[in-house]
Design an enzyme around this catalytic site. Structure first.
Site, PDB file in Angstrom:
ATOM      1  N   SER A  26       0.825  -1.216   0.000  1.00 43.12           N
ATOM      2  CA  SER A  26       0.000   0.000   0.000  1.00 43.12           C
ATOM      3  C   SER A  26       0.857   1.263   0.000  1.00 43.12           C
ATOM      4  O   SER A  26       0.337   2.368   0.092  1.00 43.12           O
ATOM      5  CB  SER A  26      -0.922  -0.007   1.222  1.00 43.12           C
ATOM      6  OG  SER A  26      -0.173  -0.227   2.404  1.00 43.12           O
ATOM      7  N   ASN A 113      -2.348  -2.874  13.124  1.00 42.09           N
ATOM      8  CA  ASN A 113      -3.806  -2.711  13.080  1.00 42.09           C
ATOM      9  C   ASN A 113      -4.285  -1.512  13.896  1.00 42.09           C
ATOM     10  O   ASN A 113      -5.177  -0.783  13.470  1.00 42.09           O
ATOM     11  CB  ASN A 113      -4.494  -3.994  13.563  1.00 42.09           C
ATOM     12  CG  ASN A 113      -4.144  -5.169  12.672  1.00 42.09           C
ATOM     13  OD1 ASN A 113      -3.527  -4.985  11.614  1.00 42.09           O
ATOM     14  ND2 ASN A 113      -4.518  -6.369  13.083  1.00 42.09           N
ATOM     15  N   THR A 158     -39.315  26.274  -9.603  1.00 43.29           N
ATOM     16  CA  THR A 158     -39.542  24.887  -9.171  1.00 43.29           C
ATOM     17  C   THR A 158     -39.697  24.108 -10.473  1.00 43.29           C
ATOM     18  O   THR A 158     -40.213  24.665 -11.455  1.00 43.29           O
ATOM     19  CB  THR A 158     -40.815  24.721  -8.306  1.00 43.29           C
ATOM     20  OG1 THR A 158     -41.945  25.110  -9.066  1.00 43.29           O
ATOM     21  CG2 THR A 158     -40.747  25.553  -7.025  1.00 43.29           C
ATOM     22  N   HIS A 159     -39.246  22.870 -10.491  1.00 44.95           N
ATOM     23  CA  HIS A 159     -39.227  22.069 -11.735  1.00 44.95           C
ATOM     24  C   HIS A 159     -38.485  22.805 -12.852  1.00 44.95           C
ATOM     25  O   HIS A 159     -38.808  22.630 -14.021  1.00 44.95           O
ATOM     26  CB  HIS A 159     -40.642  21.737 -12.223  1.00 44.95           C
ATOM     27  CG  HIS A 159     -41.538  21.197 -11.155  1.00 44.95           C
ATOM     28  ND1 HIS A 159     -41.695  19.859 -10.905  1.00 44.95           N
ATOM     29  CD2 HIS A 159     -42.323  21.840 -10.239  1.00 44.95           C
ATOM     30  CE1 HIS A 159     -42.539  19.691  -9.898  1.00 44.95           C
ATOM     31  NE2 HIS A 159     -42.928  20.880  -9.472  1.00 44.95           N
ATOM     32  N   SER A 280     -11.677  26.799 -26.269  1.00 46.15           N
ATOM     33  CA  SER A 280     -11.822  25.570 -27.041  1.00 46.15           C
ATOM     34  C   SER A 280     -10.631  25.450 -27.989  1.00 46.15           C
ATOM     35  O   SER A 280     -10.042  26.449 -28.383  1.00 46.15           O
ATOM     36  CB  SER A 280     -13.134  25.651 -27.821  1.00 46.15           C
ATOM     37  OG  SER A 280     -13.057  24.913 -29.016  1.00 46.15           O
ATOM     38  N   LYS A 286     -15.176  30.461 -27.799  1.00 48.29           N
ATOM     39  CA  LYS A 286     -15.626  29.796 -26.585  1.00 48.29           C
ATOM     40  C   LYS A 286     -14.949  30.285 -25.307  1.00 48.29           C
ATOM     41  O   LYS A 286     -13.760  30.552 -25.279  1.00 48.29           O
ATOM     42  CB  LYS A 286     -15.403  28.274 -26.689  1.00 48.29           C
ATOM     43  CG  LYS A 286     -16.283  27.581 -27.664  1.00 48.29           C
ATOM     44  CD  LYS A 286     -17.760  27.781 -27.425  1.00 48.29           C
ATOM     45  CE  LYS A 286     -18.381  26.919 -26.378  1.00 48.29           C
ATOM     46  NZ  LYS A 286     -18.440  25.499 -26.610  1.00 48.29           N
ATOM     47  N   ASN A 288     -15.454  28.537 -21.808  1.00 45.06           N
ATOM     48  CA  ASN A 288     -16.209  27.453 -21.177  1.00 45.06           C
ATOM     49  C   ASN A 288     -16.055  27.443 -19.658  1.00 45.06           C
ATOM     50  O   ASN A 288     -14.980  27.720 -19.132  1.00 45.06           O
ATOM     51  CB  ASN A 288     -15.747  26.117 -21.753  1.00 45.06           C
ATOM     52  CG  ASN A 288     -16.066  25.994 -23.227  1.00 45.06           C
ATOM     53  OD1 ASN A 288     -17.097  26.505 -23.677  1.00 45.06           O
ATOM     54  ND2 ASN A 288     -15.192  25.356 -23.978  1.00 45.06           N
ATOM     55  N   GLU A 293     -17.861  22.804 -14.276  1.00 46.52           N
ATOM     56  CA  GLU A 293     -18.212  21.462 -14.775  1.00 46.52           C
ATOM     57  C   GLU A 293     -17.457  20.380 -14.003  1.00 46.52           C
ATOM     58  O   GLU A 293     -18.003  19.329 -13.678  1.00 46.52           O
ATOM     59  CB  GLU A 293     -17.909  21.360 -16.270  1.00 46.52           C
ATOM     60  CG  GLU A 293     -18.911  22.153 -17.106  1.00 46.52           C
ATOM     61  CD  GLU A 293     -18.477  22.316 -18.559  1.00 46.52           C
ATOM     62  OE1 GLU A 293     -19.351  22.273 -19.422  1.00 46.52           O
ATOM     63  OE2 GLU A 293     -17.279  22.497 -18.828  1.00 46.52           O
ATOM     64  N   TYR A 320      -9.611  -7.246  12.403  1.00 51.32           N
ATOM     65  CA  TYR A 320      -8.928  -6.668  11.233  1.00 51.32           C
ATOM     66  C   TYR A 320      -8.907  -7.664  10.071  1.00 51.32           C
ATOM     67  O   TYR A 320      -8.623  -8.842  10.238  1.00 51.32           O
ATOM     68  CB  TYR A 320      -7.480  -6.264  11.580  1.00 51.32           C
ATOM     69  CG  TYR A 320      -6.773  -5.676  10.366  1.00 51.32           C
ATOM     70  CD1 TYR A 320      -6.912  -4.330  10.068  1.00 51.32           C
ATOM     71  CD2 TYR A 320      -6.033  -6.481   9.501  1.00 51.32           C
ATOM     72  CE1 TYR A 320      -6.316  -3.794   8.924  1.00 51.32           C
ATOM     73  CE2 TYR A 320      -5.423  -5.955   8.372  1.00 51.32           C
ATOM     74  CZ  TYR A 320      -5.574  -4.613   8.087  1.00 51.32           C
ATOM     75  OH  TYR A 320      -5.001  -4.078   6.968  1.00 51.32           O
ATOM     76  N   GLN A 325      -7.510  -2.176   4.158  1.00 50.10           N
ATOM     77  CA  GLN A 325      -6.480  -1.338   3.543  1.00 50.10           C
ATOM     78  C   GLN A 325      -7.046  -0.524   2.372  1.00 50.10           C
ATOM     79  O   GLN A 325      -6.494   0.504   1.986  1.00 50.10           O
ATOM     80  CB  GLN A 325      -5.341  -2.243   3.050  1.00 50.10           C
ATOM     81  CG  GLN A 325      -4.232  -1.523   2.349  1.00 50.10           C
ATOM     82  CD  GLN A 325      -3.052  -2.443   2.097  1.00 50.10           C
ATOM     83  OE1 GLN A 325      -2.358  -2.834   3.027  1.00 50.10           O
ATOM     84  NE2 GLN A 325      -2.837  -2.830   0.852  1.00 50.10           N
ATOM     85  N   LYS A 328      -8.060   3.685   2.257  1.00 46.75           N
ATOM     86  CA  LYS A 328      -7.271   4.921   2.198  1.00 46.75           C
ATOM     87  C   LYS A 328      -7.440   5.718   0.912  1.00 46.75           C
ATOM     88  O   LYS A 328      -7.607   6.940   0.957  1.00 46.75           O
ATOM     89  CB  LYS A 328      -5.795   4.610   2.457  1.00 46.75           C
ATOM     90  CG  LYS A 328      -5.533   4.630   3.963  1.00 46.75           C
ATOM     91  CD  LYS A 328      -4.232   4.056   4.358  1.00 46.75           C
ATOM     92  CE  LYS A 328      -4.256   2.578   4.608  1.00 46.75           C
ATOM     93  NZ  LYS A 328      -5.381   2.025   5.356  1.00 46.75           N
TER      94      LYS A 328
HETATM   95  N1  ARG Z   1      -1.325  -1.469   5.276  1.00 45.69           N
HETATM   96  C1  ARG Z   1      -2.271  -2.011   6.209  1.00 45.69           C
HETATM   97  C2  ARG Z   1      -3.602  -1.215   6.107  1.00 45.69           C
HETATM   98  O1  ARG Z   1      -3.583  -0.173   5.564  1.00 45.69           O
HETATM   99  C3  ARG Z   1      -1.743  -1.886   7.587  1.00 45.69           C
HETATM  100  C4  ARG Z   1      -2.163  -2.954   8.512  1.00 45.69           C
HETATM  101  C5  ARG Z   1      -1.678  -4.272   8.080  1.00 45.69           C
HETATM  102  N2  ARG Z   1      -1.916  -5.241   9.086  1.00 45.69           N
HETATM  103  C6  ARG Z   1      -1.669  -6.510   8.849  1.00 45.69           C
HETATM  104  N3  ARG Z   1      -1.878  -7.289   9.805  1.00 45.69           N
HETATM  105  N4  ARG Z   1      -1.280  -6.930   7.684  1.00 45.69           N
HETATM  106  O2  ARG Z   1      -4.616  -1.643   6.576  1.00 45.69           O
END
Ligand code: ARG
Length: 489
Positions: A26, A113, A158-159, A280, A286, A288, A293, A320, A325, A328
């Site tokens: 990760s 964890n 409205t609408h 454009s 143009k 824009n 948007e 866990y 993971q 994130k």
């Molecule tokens: N990279 C993991 C996460 O974001 C960290 C925790 C990993 N824990 C494990 N027991 N493999 O969740």
């Protein structure tokens, strides 16, 4: 001839271990957490010192090493190793390179964890603060447009059809109050995120005499979390943060849509600053509204982020699981998109010129005060339904003749109902129709001024919430790094 590589080539070329690491790692995204990971480790090192797991000397070595590492990472150029899986393992490895085997004592009584939950909470606190500040900045711009346009009339829809006249001030304040709910939702969400998971370990706490209350306080958290199994499996705070950000984006997407429409030649209610429009590649004329948007389009990402979280969490057994993971990227993306879009809409509104004459003109041909004409008859004693039908007939005739009801003479009005007097002609002017709606929460200048008062009180509360959160975060940094170290740049 150059051949396209097959997906399996990768597996053939690299060892099984590398492929597994590439899939499970990760680092590419959780490197974003390095600052808070180190701050969290500094606090944990303090706990280990109190628990006599670290000697003073060891604690000092770890502390110094971590701070130096932080400064180096802030500067950039530190090489991180994807094969070490994530940012937590990388920082431990870098610390070991720097101070030797004593670095291995830092992970005592801690698991990744509880560590990753800690990092995500610390990160979220900081970015919630940033979001709250951006909400307030946008609210200020909206409020100043409203204050300058208490008397500017425009068709309320409205609408998407002309409905009744309102003031631009009242309309803008509608957006203001939506943002206010966004603020308070996020504030509330912050309270639930602001709990310390350290000590929960992998899932079953740990055997060392770590004072969870003390470390929670040092990190500026309200309290430690209550249950170690819940703690390591809980991503409610991530999900609800993304929900709050989605609601913000949703509101911004409506504002963006309005900006796009109002900026068309057909509406012509606003003119965006040319510096904030794009051209454009083909059509030289143009200008824009791409920024608006994108603020509208980014809602797709936010709903994706939210759905990713809900789907990933569904049916997960305690405690866990590595699925977690996957929290994130949606979290980071939701913050980035919402914060950038708050800025984008604020810039567009700040640079926009409002054409209030055009707004007033669109009130005139749209029979916007038909309801007021019916109300007039009600005030003369007619039942509303009868009055409604009379005016409906008038409006039908007006459409047939292409002549708006506002331009009727008193004689013409009387043909429909004898109860119409001269004052009915005034009654149906948009300005007067607005002023007569002097009801709490309504569009009259008086009522809107009252809403400014309410909003001002809310702004004060928002400001004190922001300074409380900012103190909590700055306090955390001061306690752990000293006042001289700046927050993450
Ligand atoms: N990279 C993991 C996460 O974001 C960290 C925790 C990993 N824990 C494990 N027991 N493999 O969740």
């Amino acid at each position: 001839m150059v051949e396209k590589g097959k997906p399996t080539d990768n597996i053939l070329r690299t060892s099984q271990y590398e492929v597994v690491m590439e899939y499970t790692g990760s680092l590419s995204f959780d490197r974003e957490l390095y600052f808070w990971d180190i701050v969290g480790s500094l606090a944990h090192a303090d706990s280990l010192l109190d628990a006599k797991i670290l000697s003073k000397d060891e604690h000092e070595k770890i502390r110094k090493g971590l701070v130096e590492l932080l400064l180096a990472l802030n500067k950039g150029g530190v090489e991180l190793r994807p094969e070490l899986e994530d940012i937590h393992m990388n920082i431990e490895a870098l610390l070991t390179d720097k101070i030797g085997a004593v670095a291995g004592k830092l992970h005592t009584g801690r698991s990744r964890n509880d560590q990753v939950s800690l990092d995500a909470r610390l990160y979220s606190r900081e970015r919630i603060l940033e979001t709250l500040e951006e909400i307030v900045a946008l609210q200020q711009v909206i409020m100043s447009i409203a204050r300058n346009n208490l008397e500017s009339v425009m068709p309320g829809l409205t609408h998407m059809q002309p409905a009744q006249p309102v003031s631009l001030a009242h309309h803008m304040m509608a957006h203001w109050f939506k943002l206010q709910r966004d603020f308070s939702r996020l504030e509330d969400c912050y309270e639930r995120a602001n709990l310390c998971p350290l000590g929960a370990g992998a899932l079953a706490g740990n055997t060392f005499p770590i004072d969870r209350f003390k470390v929670a306080e040092e990190l500026g958290f309200r309290a430690p979390t209550e249950n170690s199994i819940d703690t390591v499996s809980d991503r409610d705070f991530v999900t609800e943060t993304i929900f709050c950000l989605s609601m913000i984006q949703l509101h911004l997407s409506s504002m963006a849509e309005e900006i796009i429409l109002w900026n068309t030649p057909q509406f012509g209610y606003i003119k965006l600053s040319p510096r904030l429009t794009t051209s454009s590649s083909m059509m030289p004329q143009k200008r824009n509204p791409d920024i608006a948007e994108l603020a509208r389009g980014k809602m797709g990402r936010l709903s994706g982020d939210l759905i990713s979280m809900l789907t990933m969490l569904k049916g997960l057994p305690l405690a866990y699981n590595r699925d977690l993971q996957e929290d994130k990227e949606p979290l980071f993306d939701a913050f980035d998109s919402a914060v950038d879009s708050l800025w984008a809409i604020r810039s567009l509104l700040t640079g926009a010129k409002f054409n209030v004459d055009k707004m007033r003109q669109s009130c005139l041909s749209a029979n916007l005060t038909a309801t007021d004409l019916a109300d007039y008859l009600v005030n003369k004693g007619e039942p509303f339904r009868a009055a409604f039908l009379t005016v409906k007939m008038m409006v039908q005739d007006s459409y047939d003749k292409g002549k708006p009801i506002e331009s009727m003479t008193i004689e013409e009005l009387k043909k429909y109902n004898k109860l119409f007097g001269k004052d009915a002609l005034d009654y149906i002017k948009p300005e007067i129709a607005i002023e007569r709606r002097n009801i709490y929460g309504g569009p009259s200048a008086n009522a809107v001024k009252k809403s400014f008062g309410t909003a001002e009180k809310m702004i004060k509360k928002n400001e004190s919430c922001i300074s409380k959160i900012s103190d909590e975060i700055q306090g955390t940094i001061n306690r752990l790094l000293g006042p001289s170290v700046d927050m993450q740049d």
